[in-house]
Enzyme design. Structure first.
Site, PDB file in Angstrom:
ATOM      1  N   ALA A  22      72.060 -59.747  23.318  1.00 62.96           N
ATOM      2  CA  ALA A  22      73.034 -60.794  23.684  1.00 62.96           C
ATOM      3  C   ALA A  22      73.988 -61.159  22.554  1.00 62.96           C
ATOM      4  CB  ALA A  22      72.276 -62.039  24.164  1.00 62.96           C
ATOM      5  N   GLY A  25      79.257 -58.283  23.908  1.00 57.83           N
ATOM      6  CA  GLY A  25      79.404 -57.667  25.225  1.00 57.83           C
ATOM      7  C   GLY A  25      78.951 -58.569  26.366  1.00 57.83           C
ATOM      8  N   TYR A 164      71.591 -41.037  30.220  1.00 57.01           N
ATOM      9  CA  TYR A 164      71.999 -42.397  30.625  1.00 57.01           C
ATOM     10  C   TYR A 164      71.746 -42.598  32.115  1.00 57.01           C
ATOM     11  CZ  TYR A 164      74.823 -46.628  31.235  1.00 57.01           C
ATOM     12  OH  TYR A 164      75.239 -47.919  31.531  1.00 57.01           O
TER      13      TYR A 164
HETATM   14  N1  LIG Z   1      80.179 -52.196  30.376  1.00 58.63           N
HETATM   15  C1  LIG Z   1      79.966 -51.520  31.489  1.00 58.63           C
HETATM   16  O1  LIG Z   1      80.883 -51.015  32.143  1.00 58.63           O
HETATM   17  C2  LIG Z   1      78.572 -51.339  32.001  1.00 58.63           C
HETATM   18  C3  LIG Z   1      78.410 -50.652  33.198  1.00 58.63           C
HETATM   19  C4  LIG Z   1      77.141 -50.464  33.711  1.00 58.63           C
HETATM   20  C5  LIG Z   1      76.065 -50.981  33.033  1.00 58.63           C
HETATM   21  N2  LIG Z   1      76.250 -51.644  31.857  1.00 58.63           N
HETATM   22  C6  LIG Z   1      75.062 -52.123  31.161  1.00 58.63           C
HETATM   23  O2  LIG Z   1      75.275 -53.445  30.706  1.00 58.63           O
HETATM   24  C7  LIG Z   1      74.460 -53.681  29.575  1.00 58.63           C
HETATM   25  C8  LIG Z   1      75.279 -54.319  28.472  1.00 58.63           C
HETATM   26  O3  LIG Z   1      76.282 -53.411  28.076  1.00 58.63           O
HETATM   27  P1  LIG Z   1      77.694 -53.860  27.471  1.00 58.63           P
HETATM   28  O4  LIG Z   1      78.721 -53.274  28.344  1.00 58.63           O
HETATM   29  O5  LIG Z   1      77.695 -55.294  27.175  1.00 58.63           O
HETATM   30  O6  LIG Z   1      77.694 -52.987  26.126  1.00 58.63           O
HETATM   31  P2  LIG Z   1      77.862 -53.398  24.598  1.00 58.63           P
HETATM   32  O7  LIG Z   1      79.019 -54.289  24.423  1.00 58.63           O
HETATM   33  O8  LIG Z   1      77.814 -52.105  23.856  1.00 58.63           O
HETATM   34  O9  LIG Z   1      76.545 -54.241  24.308  1.00 58.63           O
HETATM   35  C9  LIG Z   1      75.286 -53.627  24.265  1.00 58.63           C
HETATM   36  C10 LIG Z   1      74.322 -54.630  23.712  1.00 58.63           C
HETATM   37  O10 LIG Z   1      73.028 -54.026  23.683  1.00 58.63           O
HETATM   38  C11 LIG Z   1      72.488 -54.247  22.403  1.00 58.63           C
HETATM   39  N3  LIG Z   1      71.511 -53.236  22.023  1.00 58.63           N
HETATM   40  C12 LIG Z   1      71.676 -51.889  21.947  1.00 58.63           C
HETATM   41  N4  LIG Z   1      70.552 -51.318  21.532  1.00 58.63           N
HETATM   42  C13 LIG Z   1      69.653 -52.307  21.345  1.00 58.63           C
HETATM   43  C14 LIG Z   1      68.310 -52.355  20.908  1.00 58.63           C
HETATM   44  N5  LIG Z   1      67.653 -51.237  20.569  1.00 58.63           N
HETATM   45  N6  LIG Z   1      67.675 -53.535  20.831  1.00 58.63           N
HETATM   46  C15 LIG Z   1      68.323 -54.676  21.158  1.00 58.63           C
HETATM   47  N7  LIG Z   1      69.610 -54.711  21.563  1.00 58.63           N
HETATM   48  C16 LIG Z   1      70.252 -53.527  21.644  1.00 58.63           C
HETATM   49  C17 LIG Z   1      73.667 -54.248  21.448  1.00 58.63           C
HETATM   50  O11 LIG Z   1      73.287 -54.870  20.255  1.00 58.63           O
HETATM   51  P3  LIG Z   1      73.945 -54.529  18.813  1.00 58.63           P
HETATM   52  O12 LIG Z   1      75.086 -55.505  18.687  1.00 58.63           O
HETATM   53  O13 LIG Z   1      72.818 -54.764  17.860  1.00 58.63           O
HETATM   54  O14 LIG Z   1      74.404 -53.105  18.854  1.00 58.63           O
HETATM   55  C18 LIG Z   1      74.671 -55.042  22.274  1.00 58.63           C
HETATM   56  O15 LIG Z   1      74.450 -56.417  22.132  1.00 58.63           O
HETATM   57  C19 LIG Z   1      73.849 -52.330  29.205  1.00 58.63           C
HETATM   58  O16 LIG Z   1      72.532 -52.239  29.705  1.00 58.63           O
HETATM   59  C20 LIG Z   1      74.743 -51.341  29.913  1.00 58.63           C
HETATM   60  O17 LIG Z   1      74.108 -50.120  30.214  1.00 58.63           O
HETATM   61  C21 LIG Z   1      77.476 -51.837  31.333  1.00 58.63           C
END
Ligand SMILES: NC(=O)c1ccc[n+]([C@@H]2O[C@H](COP(=O)([O-])OP(=O)(O)OC[C@H]3O[C@@H](n4cnc5c(N)ncnc54)[C@H](OP(=O)(O)O)[C@@H]3O)[C@@H](O)[C@H]2O)c1
Length: 286
Positions: A22, A25, A164
């Site tokens: 959190a 993003g 993925y």
């Molecule tokens: N954006 C889209 O279009 C989209 C579409 C479908 C699904 N999603 C899903 O939505 C969710 C959030 O994605 P987002 O779009 O917000 O991407 P994002 O901006 O890249 O954010 C990803 C978040 O996950 C955290 N994270 C990654 N690896 C981690 C770990 N090992 N332990 C704890 N935290 C971790 C990151 O933390 P750090 O800051 O430490 O890297 C970051 O806060 C994901 O599950 C993604 O697959 C997103």
């Protein structure tokens, strides 16, 4: 068209929510809005300093705790330190189309971040959950193919996008099996799925699939992408609902209950995946 927005969140005063990943993003927006609605929001993050800075000055009650969902020691430590009710657990942390890498536990980094780590976290915290678990998945689960004999990409040649898609299908099947176990046990706790559609965050920045983000008419801004998660977390939807944008292809729009892909409704596969995952994480523990 529902046009539901975060302004319609219920009063969440007195409720405790965990949002993983959190610090930025969609997770950060989700945490911000739930806290604005009165919830006590626990941010489970890798970089606690960054998360603290991200929520500094925002209204609401935030608690920032260390959690790396790809590291099973960290997952267990987070769960071991938990006490009291956890109303809503939101498994949001995720990575997309990253290069092949193994964690300290020897697990595939992408699979454990998106699926196996949240599977362990959820199971360890479940006894505290009073309302629901929200699993953030993706429309790409529809392309997912799971090889039960090679969940962790040891035998097959690793492919970032295929891993993925498979991890997000695994999340959908996890929700199905979790809901059926909860129902069988007479529990009122729900398992709910959320898909943000395509939201223009940093998620795919390094991936070839990021090209889609240039077509803003096809995609959601991050604020609207997070609405599916907020809706899944707070609205009265049936167990194992799939909440996603109501627009064409489920890629953009306002949240609505939609239908997951057919492979995500295969109860036999969901049970087998549960067992195979337990075997995998059991092997890590021993
Ligand atoms: N954006 C889209 O279009 C989209 C579409 C479908 C699904 N999603 C899903 O939505 C969710 C959030 O994605 P987002 O779009 O917000 O991407 P994002 O901006 O890249 O954010 C990803 C978040 O996950 C955290 N994270 C990654 N690896 C981690 C770990 N090992 N332990 C704890 N935290 C971790 C990151 O933390 P750090 O800051 O430490 O890297 C970051 O806060 C994901 O599950 C993604 O697959 C997103």
């Amino acid at each position: 068209m529902t046009k539901w927005t975060a302004n319609e969140l219920p009063d969440l005063t007195g409720r405790t929510v965990v949002v993983t990943g959190a610090g930025r993003g969609l997770g950060l927006i989700t945490a911000r809005e739930l806290a604005r609605a009165g919830a006590h929001v626990v941010l489970g993050v890798r970089d606690t300093g960054k998360a603290r800075r991200a929520v500094a000055g925002l209204p609401g009650i935030f608690d920032i705790r260390s959690l790396d969902v790809s590291d099973l020691k960290s997952v267990r430590a987070f769960a071991d330190s938990w006490s009291g009710d956890l109303d809503i657990l939101i498994n949001n942390a995720g990575v997309m189309d990253i290069p092949a890498a193994r964690t300290a536990d020897g697990l595939d980094l992408q699979t454990v971040t998106n699926y196996t780590g949240p599977f362990v976290l959820t199971n360890l915290l479940l006894e505290y959950v009073t309302d629901r678990v929200v699993h953030v998945t993706s429309q790409l689960h529809r392309q997912g193919k799971i090889d039960l004999t090679d969940l962790d990409w040891r035998r097959r040649k690793y492919n970032g996008m295929r891993a993925y898609e498979a991890s997000k299908l695994a999340v959908v099947l996890f929700s199905l099996e979790l809901q059926s176990q909860l129902t069988a046990a007479g529990s009122r706790v729900r398992s709910v799925l959320a898909s943000p559609g395509i939201a223009r965050t940093a998620l795919a920045a390094h991936s070839r699939s990021n090209v889609v983000n240039r077509f803003t008419f096809l995609t959601n801004d991050p604020e609207r992408g997070a609405l599916s998660v907020l809706y899944a977390a707070t609205q009265d939807v049936p167990g194992n609902s799939y909440v996603g944008p109501d627009g064409l292809g489920g890629l953009r729009g306002y949240p609505a209950v939609r239908r997951q892909g057919k492979a995500g409704l295969d109860q036999v596969m969901a049970g087998r995946l549960w067992d195979a995952t337990n075997e995998l994480v059991g092997a890590v523990a021993s």
